[in-house]
Design a protein around this motif. Structure first.
Motif, PDB file in Angstrom:
ATOM      1  N   ILE A 151       0.783  -1.184   0.049  1.00 10.60           N
ATOM      2  CA  ILE A 151      -0.009  -0.142   0.092  1.00 10.60           C
ATOM      3  C   ILE A 151       0.921   1.168   0.050  1.00 10.60           C
ATOM      4  N   PRO A 152       0.766   2.271  -0.849  1.00  7.91           N
ATOM      5  CA  PRO A 152       1.601   3.473  -0.825  1.00  7.91           C
ATOM      6  C   PRO A 152       1.393   4.084   0.184  1.00  7.91           C
ATOM      7  N   VAL A 172       1.062  -4.819   5.617  1.00  7.18           N
ATOM      8  CA  VAL A 172       1.589  -3.826   6.311  1.00  7.18           C
ATOM      9  C   VAL A 172       1.018  -2.350   6.160  1.00  7.18           C
ATOM     10  N   ILE A 173       0.557  -1.753   6.980  1.00  5.98           N
ATOM     11  CA  ILE A 173      -0.242  -0.635   6.901  1.00  5.98           C
ATOM     12  C   ILE A 173       0.749   0.575   6.994  1.00  5.98           C
ATOM     13  N   PRO A 174       0.696   1.323   5.995  1.00  2.00           N
ATOM     14  CA  PRO A 174       1.822   2.541   5.930  1.00  2.00           C
ATOM     15  C   PRO A 174       1.776   3.555   6.933  1.00  2.00           C
ATOM     16  N   VAL A 195       0.594  -5.642  10.209  1.00  6.04           N
ATOM     17  CA  VAL A 195       1.110  -4.645  10.991  1.00  6.04           C
ATOM     18  C   VAL A 195       0.668  -3.383  10.921  1.00  6.04           C
ATOM     19  N   LEU A 196       0.226  -2.745  12.142  1.00  6.70           N
ATOM     20  CA  LEU A 196      -0.206  -1.351  12.151  1.00  6.70           C
ATOM     21  C   LEU A 196       0.807  -0.401  12.443  1.00  6.70           C
ATOM     22  N   PRO A 197       0.516   0.992  11.805  1.00  5.60           N
ATOM     23  CA  PRO A 197       1.593   1.850  12.275  1.00  5.60           C
ATOM     24  C   PRO A 197       1.128   2.379  13.834  1.00  5.60           C
ATOM     25  N   ASP A 198       2.132   3.003  14.268  1.00 10.53           N
ATOM     26  CA  ASP A 198       2.021   3.406  15.963  1.00 10.53           C
ATOM     27  C   ASP A 198       1.059   4.400  15.884  1.00 10.53           C
ATOM     28  N   ASN A 199       0.939   5.089  14.951  1.00 10.76           N
ATOM     29  CA  ASN A 199       0.071   6.405  15.143  1.00 10.76           C
ATOM     30  C   ASN A 199      -1.376   6.401  14.539  1.00 10.76           C
ATOM     31  N   ILE A 221      -1.805  -9.481  15.003  1.00 10.91           N
ATOM     32  CA  ILE A 221      -1.815  -8.008  14.795  1.00 10.91           C
ATOM     33  C   ILE A 221      -0.594  -7.492  15.385  1.00 10.91           C
ATOM     34  N   THR A 222       0.081  -6.771  14.743  1.00 13.29           N
ATOM     35  CA  THR A 222       1.423  -6.069  15.365  1.00 13.29           C
ATOM     36  C   THR A 222       1.067  -4.517  15.316  1.00 13.29           C
ATOM     37  N   TRP A 223       1.147  -3.837  16.841  1.00 14.17           N
ATOM     38  CA  TRP A 223       0.873  -2.665  16.869  1.00 14.17           C
ATOM     39  C   TRP A 223       1.720  -2.008  17.910  1.00 14.17           C
ATOM     40  N   ARG A 224       2.482  -0.894  17.756  1.00 14.62           N
ATOM     41  CA  ARG A 224       3.541  -0.418  18.743  1.00 14.62           C
ATOM     42  C   ARG A 224       4.429  -1.454  19.421  1.00 14.62           C
ATOM     43  N   GLY A 225       4.771  -2.296  18.716  1.00 15.87           N
ATOM     44  CA  GLY A 225       5.837  -3.315  18.987  1.00 15.87           C
ATOM     45  C   GLY A 225       5.190  -4.327  19.744  1.00 15.87           C
ATOM     46  N   LYS A 226       3.939  -4.497  19.875  1.00 16.98           N
ATOM     47  CA  LYS A 226       3.152  -5.537  20.583  1.00 16.98           C
ATOM     48  C   LYS A 226       2.421  -6.335  19.859  1.00 16.98           C
ATOM     49  N   SER A 227       2.283  -7.860  19.907  1.00 14.82           N
ATOM     50  CA  SER A 227       1.626  -8.578  18.961  1.00 14.82           C
ATOM     51  C   SER A 227       0.301  -9.126  19.730  1.00 14.82           C
TER      52      SER A 227
END
Length: 250
Positions: A151-152, A172-174, A195-199, A221-227
């Motif tokens: 995804i761009p 992987v979400i940008p 994989v979700l972005p931190d923000n 799902i991975t978010w902010r370093g946590k699975s």
């Protein structure tokens, strides 16, 4: 005399067989799909396809042209897809849903139209440009053979139903994406990791389908370093950290 006739017949048969084999070979190389194994292979093929050698051509907008050849569709131009162009020639467009295996959208395109490539059941590989900012609803819905997609970075919102019923395995979400809307990944039965972005600010409670929020769907799902081992586990933690899971109203 008989031996001469036999030799003549044998020679004639050999010539006919050679002609048939040559014809089959020509048809194979002319009409069979390309042998594409990687994104680099696809890019090389896409660069060779133009209005002169394409089997089919058409438009997705006033300034957007597409070319089809041997399983590959290449889209060139600038700006946004116009859904009206597809509606005008929908019957001509329908068979491409079966034929297209590889898709390249080149730089300059910024937005797809509703369901632009929805139902392209044999689509295996897609290359999107950095200029893309909006994929639009249902753009790749029911693309059963689409296992991976990049995804761009400029796509800020993952729209409703964009990948529903697709064959995606990992996503992987940008980093620039702030929102995932209803049913974006609904009924993606092969989806294993995302994989979700931190923000990221908002992930609709229906982003993964009807049961994604209340019952949970098994996907890493991975978010902010946590699975998280399921969508339900993710939503619980996401809300605790101020994340918005409201159902979309727009």
């Amino acid at each position: 005399m008989n031996n001469l006739k036999k030799s003549y017949v044998t020679c004639l048969i050999a010539i006919v067989i050679a002609i048939v084999i040559t014809g089959i070979a020509i048809c194979y190389f002319k009409y069979s799909d390309y042998d594409i194994k990687s994104e680099d292979d696809l890019l090389k093929v896409a660069q060779s396809i133009n209005s002169e050698n394409a089997e089919r051509t058409g438009q997705f907008g006033e300034n957007i042209n597409w070319y089809y050849r041997k399983g590959v569709m290449v889209v060139n131009g600038e700006g946004e897809f116009d859904y009206a162009y597809r509606l005008e020639k929908d019957n001509q467009y329908d068979d491409l849903r079966i034929k297209v295996k590889w898709l390249v959208i080149n730089e300059g395109i910024t937005k797809l139209a509703r369901a632009s490539f929805g139902g392209f059941i044999n689509l295996e590989m897609v290359l999107l440009p950095d200029s893309m900012t909006n994929l639009s609803v249902y753009s790749f819905r029911s693309c059963f053979k689409l296992k991976h997609i990049t995804i761009p970075d400029n796509v800020k919102v993952i729209t409703s139903g964009v990948f529903a019923y697709s064959g995606l395995i990992d996503v992987v979400i940008p980093d620039n994406t702030v929102r995932i809307k209803d049913c974006a990944f609904s009924d993606c039965y092969d989806l294993e990791t995302i994989v979700l972005p931190d923000n990221i600010e908002r992930v609709s409670r229906y982003a993964f389908g009807e049961g994604g929020y209340e019952l949970g769907i098994v996907v890493k799902i991975t978010w902010r370093g946590k699975s998280y081992s399921s969508t339900r586990d993710f939503y619980l933690d996401f809300e605790k950290n101020g994340g918005d899971t409201a159902k979309d109203e727009d």
